[in-house]
Design a protein around this motif. Structure first.
Motif, mmCIF file in Angstrom:
data_model
loop_
_atom_site.group_PDB
_atom_site.id
_atom_site.type_symbol
_atom_site.label_atom_id
_atom_site.label_comp_id
_atom_site.label_asym_id
_atom_site.label_seq_id
_atom_site.Cartn_x
_atom_site.Cartn_y
_atom_site.Cartn_z
ATOM 1 N N ASP A 290 -19.190 -25.348 26.758
ATOM 2 C CA ASP A 290 -19.649 -23.859 27.705
ATOM 3 C C ASP A 290 -19.879 -22.560 26.420
ATOM 4 O OD1 ASP A 290 -19.992 -21.136 28.641
ATOM 5 O OD2 ASP A 290 -18.713 -21.903 30.088
ATOM 6 N N VAL A 291 -21.379 -22.463 26.243
ATOM 7 C CA VAL A 291 -21.490 -21.159 24.914
ATOM 8 C C VAL A 291 -21.313 -19.731 25.286
ATOM 9 C CG1 VAL A 291 -22.198 -23.120 23.463
ATOM 10 C CG2 VAL A 291 -23.906 -21.518 24.656
ATOM 11 N N GLY A 292 -21.065 -19.447 26.876
ATOM 12 C CA GLY A 292 -21.294 -18.515 27.471
ATOM 13 C C GLY A 292 -20.854 -17.395 26.760
ATOM 14 N N GLU A 293 -19.354 -17.166 26.349
ATOM 15 C CA GLU A 293 -19.021 -16.495 25.791
ATOM 16 C C GLU A 293 -19.187 -16.096 24.459
ATOM 17 O OE1 GLU A 293 -17.077 -13.500 27.654
ATOM 18 O OE2 GLU A 293 -17.601 -15.922 29.790
ATOM 19 N N LYS A 294 -20.017 -17.095 23.824
ATOM 20 C CA LYS A 294 -19.900 -17.145 22.257
ATOM 21 C C LYS A 294 -20.782 -15.618 22.065
ATOM 22 C CE LYS A 294 -19.984 -20.495 19.406
ATOM 23 N NZ LYS A 294 -20.488 -22.389 19.008
ATOM 24 N N THR A 295 -20.594 -15.435 20.359
ATOM 25 C CA THR A 295 -21.355 -13.953 20.312
ATOM 26 C C THR A 295 -23.608 -14.595 19.635
ATOM 27 O OG1 THR A 295 -20.025 -12.587 19.917
ATOM 28 C CG2 THR A 295 -21.771 -12.062 18.500
ATOM 29 N N ILE A 296 -24.038 -13.903 20.086
ATOM 30 C CA ILE A 296 -25.566 -13.960 19.534
ATOM 31 C C ILE A 296 -25.530 -13.699 18.366
ATOM 32 C CG2 ILE A 296 -27.660 -13.515 19.322
ATOM 33 C CD1 ILE A 296 -27.303 -13.304 22.944
ATOM 34 N N THR A 297 -25.694 -14.341 17.472
ATOM 35 C CA THR A 297 -26.637 -14.155 15.974
ATOM 36 C C THR A 297 -27.234 -15.368 15.282
ATOM 37 O OG1 THR A 297 -24.591 -15.909 15.118
ATOM 38 C CG2 THR A 297 -23.733 -14.115 15.134
ATOM 39 N N ARG A 298 -27.186 -14.931 14.393
ATOM 40 C CA ARG A 298 -29.264 -15.204 13.547
ATOM 41 C C ARG A 298 -27.864 -16.507 13.137
ATOM 42 N NH1 ARG A 298 -33.624 -15.386 11.730
ATOM 43 N NH2 ARG A 298 -34.613 -15.666 9.571
ATOM 44 N N ARG A 299 -29.113 -17.952 13.379
ATOM 45 C CA ARG A 299 -28.584 -19.403 12.531
ATOM 46 C C ARG A 299 -29.653 -19.588 12.009
ATOM 47 N NH1 ARG A 299 -23.628 -20.015 16.021
ATOM 48 N NH2 ARG A 299 -23.479 -18.553 17.651
ATOM 49 N N VAL A 300 -29.558 -20.471 11.184
ATOM 50 C CA VAL A 300 -30.742 -20.965 10.389
ATOM 51 C C VAL A 300 -29.805 -22.767 9.319
ATOM 52 C CG1 VAL A 300 -31.859 -20.818 8.213
ATOM 53 C CG2 VAL A 300 -31.604 -18.816 9.241
ATOM 54 N N ALA A 301 -30.113 -23.456 10.168
ATOM 55 C CA ALA A 301 -30.305 -24.741 9.243
ATOM 56 C C ALA A 301 -31.285 -25.219 8.235
ATOM 57 C CB ALA A 301 -29.919 -25.249 10.750
ATOM 58 N N ILE A 302 -30.625 -26.283 7.540
ATOM 59 C CA ILE A 302 -31.616 -26.535 6.634
ATOM 60 C C ILE A 302 -31.449 -28.373 6.842
ATOM 61 C CG2 ILE A 302 -32.892 -27.062 4.508
ATOM 62 C CD1 ILE A 302 -32.767 -23.739 4.257
ATOM 63 N N ALA A 303 -31.994 -29.279 7.004
ATOM 64 C CA ALA A 303 -30.998 -30.490 6.891
ATOM 65 C C ALA A 303 -32.687 -31.278 5.850
ATOM 66 C CB ALA A 303 -32.137 -31.361 8.275
ATOM 67 N N GLY A 304 -31.631 -32.335 4.843
ATOM 68 C CA GLY A 304 -32.805 -33.317 4.751
ATOM 69 C C GLY A 304 -32.589 -34.705 4.624
ATOM 70 N N ALA A 305 -33.586 -35.001 3.826
ATOM 71 C CA ALA A 305 -33.269 -36.730 4.137
ATOM 72 C C ALA A 305 -35.033 -37.356 3.474
ATOM 73 C CB ALA A 305 -34.723 -36.841 5.940
ATOM 74 N N GLN A 306 -34.476 -38.722 2.792
ATOM 75 C CA GLN A 306 -35.361 -39.294 1.736
ATOM 76 C C GLN A 306 -36.583 -40.002 2.119
ATOM 77 O OE1 GLN A 306 -32.688 -39.793 -1.388
ATOM 78 N NE2 GLN A 306 -32.829 -37.494 -2.100
ATOM 79 N N VAL A 307 -37.630 -41.143 2.226
ATOM 80 C CA VAL A 307 -38.246 -42.224 1.666
ATOM 81 C C VAL A 307 -38.465 -41.968 0.731
ATOM 82 C CG1 VAL A 307 -40.169 -42.841 3.033
ATOM 83 C CG2 VAL A 307 -39.172 -40.869 4.270
ATOM 84 N N VAL A 308 -37.896 -44.036 0.661
ATOM 85 C CA VAL A 308 -38.463 -44.160 -0.851
ATOM 86 C C VAL A 308 -39.515 -45.069 -0.637
ATOM 87 C CG1 VAL A 308 -37.865 -45.429 -2.801
ATOM 88 C CG2 VAL A 308 -36.203 -43.873 -1.521
ATOM 89 N N VAL A 309 -40.596 -45.407 -0.879
ATOM 90 C CA VAL A 309 -41.654 -46.165 -0.766
ATOM 91 C C VAL A 309 -41.921 -47.148 -2.181
ATOM 92 C CG1 VAL A 309 -42.386 -44.938 0.995
ATOM 93 C CG2 VAL A 309 -43.600 -44.443 -1.372
ATOM 94 N N SER A 310 -42.958 -48.596 -2.520
ATOM 95 C CA SER A 310 -43.309 -48.943 -3.411
ATOM 96 C C SER A 310 -44.274 -48.153 -4.579
ATOM 97 C CB SER A 310 -44.161 -50.350 -3.312
ATOM 98 O OG SER A 310 -44.950 -49.752 -2.618
ATOM 99 N N LYS A 311 -44.486 -48.177 -5.514
ATOM 100 C CA LYS A 311 -45.620 -47.780 -6.403
ATOM 101 C C LYS A 311 -47.108 -47.242 -5.840
ATOM 102 C CE LYS A 311 -47.096 -46.617 -10.832
ATOM 103 N NZ LYS A 311 -46.822 -46.626 -12.199
ATOM 104 N N GLU A 312 -47.044 -48.424 -5.532
ATOM 105 C CA GLU A 312 -48.716 -48.733 -4.362
ATOM 106 C C GLU A 312 -48.919 -47.620 -3.700
ATOM 107 O OE1 GLU A 312 -47.837 -51.701 -7.259
ATOM 108 O OE2 GLU A 312 -46.654 -51.250 -4.865
ATOM 109 N N THR A 313 -47.576 -47.719 -2.319
ATOM 110 C CA THR A 313 -47.698 -47.045 -1.903
ATOM 111 C C THR A 313 -47.634 -45.651 -1.711
ATOM 112 O OG1 THR A 313 -46.278 -48.668 -0.184
ATOM 113 C CG2 THR A 313 -46.146 -46.664 0.717
ATOM 114 N N PHE A 314 -46.766 -45.232 -2.623
ATOM 115 C CA PHE A 314 -46.278 -43.552 -3.340
ATOM 116 C C PHE A 314 -48.300 -43.195 -3.159
ATOM 117 C CE2 PHE A 314 -45.677 -39.874 -5.366
ATOM 118 C CZ PHE A 314 -45.012 -39.671 -5.297
ATOM 119 N N THR A 315 -48.730 -44.107 -3.956
ATOM 120 C CA THR A 315 -49.807 -43.650 -4.641
ATOM 121 C C THR A 315 -51.115 -43.458 -3.570
ATOM 122 O OG1 THR A 315 -49.502 -44.528 -6.368
ATOM 123 C CG2 THR A 315 -52.023 -44.418 -6.642
ATOM 124 N N LEU A 316 -50.605 -44.577 -2.246
ATOM 125 C CA LEU A 316 -51.666 -44.382 -1.051
ATOM 126 C C LEU A 316 -51.300 -43.111 -0.307
ATOM 127 C CD1 LEU A 316 -51.842 -48.096 -0.231
ATOM 128 C CD2 LEU A 316 -54.324 -46.647 -0.691
#
Length: 158
Positions: free
Chosen positions: A17-43
């Protein structure tokens, strides 16, 4: 015994229950990585994959995923998102696509899950767009990179 916010006194899952929480500006940044072959990377870089422009498709998928987070992650609150973006940087040496997904809102709960969901969906979409030419693609390092707002303040991954 420690108190878990998503477990009630009978040990059952519950939405916080977040009803009593204060409204604030919220920011989130997430990351991920995808590793492919040289041929796939070029395509991918040349937009020559059989399924088309992988980066644009993955960006759209990530944005849509952020907007649908509460539909798929059971205890997430539906949020009115002010902004979602998915950015890519191409590391040619490592044949890696680095994904950064950002979500922003003003609200009573954070947007970490929306950013993580966006990064994950973008990574999975890149896999889908590239799988016709490569099956052993690696998705790795899905994680929260930054968050601000709320009682816990700022977090920056090391």
């Amino acid at each position: 015994m420690p108190h878990f916010s998503h477990i009630d006194e009978d040990g059952r899952a519950q939405m916080v229950d977040v009803g009593e929480k204060t409204i604030t500006r919220r920011v989130a940044i997430a990351g991920a990585q995808v590793v492919v072959s040289k041929e796939t990377f070029t395509l991918l870089k040349e937009q020559a994959l059989p399924k088309g422009d992988a980066l644009t498709t993955a960006k759209i998928a990530g944005i849509l995923a952020a907007k649908r987070t509460a539909d798929l992650i059971p205890m997430c609150h539906p949020l009115a998102l002010n902004f979602v973006d998915v950015r890519f940087s191409l590391d040619e040496t490592a044949c890696r696509i680095d994904i950064e997904a950002e979500a922003r809102t003003e609200g009573k709960t954070g947007v970490e899950m929306e950013a993580m969901h966006a990064a994950t969906a973008a990574a999975l979409t890149l896999y889908d767009m590239c799988k016709a030419v490569q099956k052993d693609i690696v998705i790795q390092n899905i994680r929260l990179l930054y968050k601000s707002g709320g009682k816990s303040g700022v977090f920056t991954a090391k």
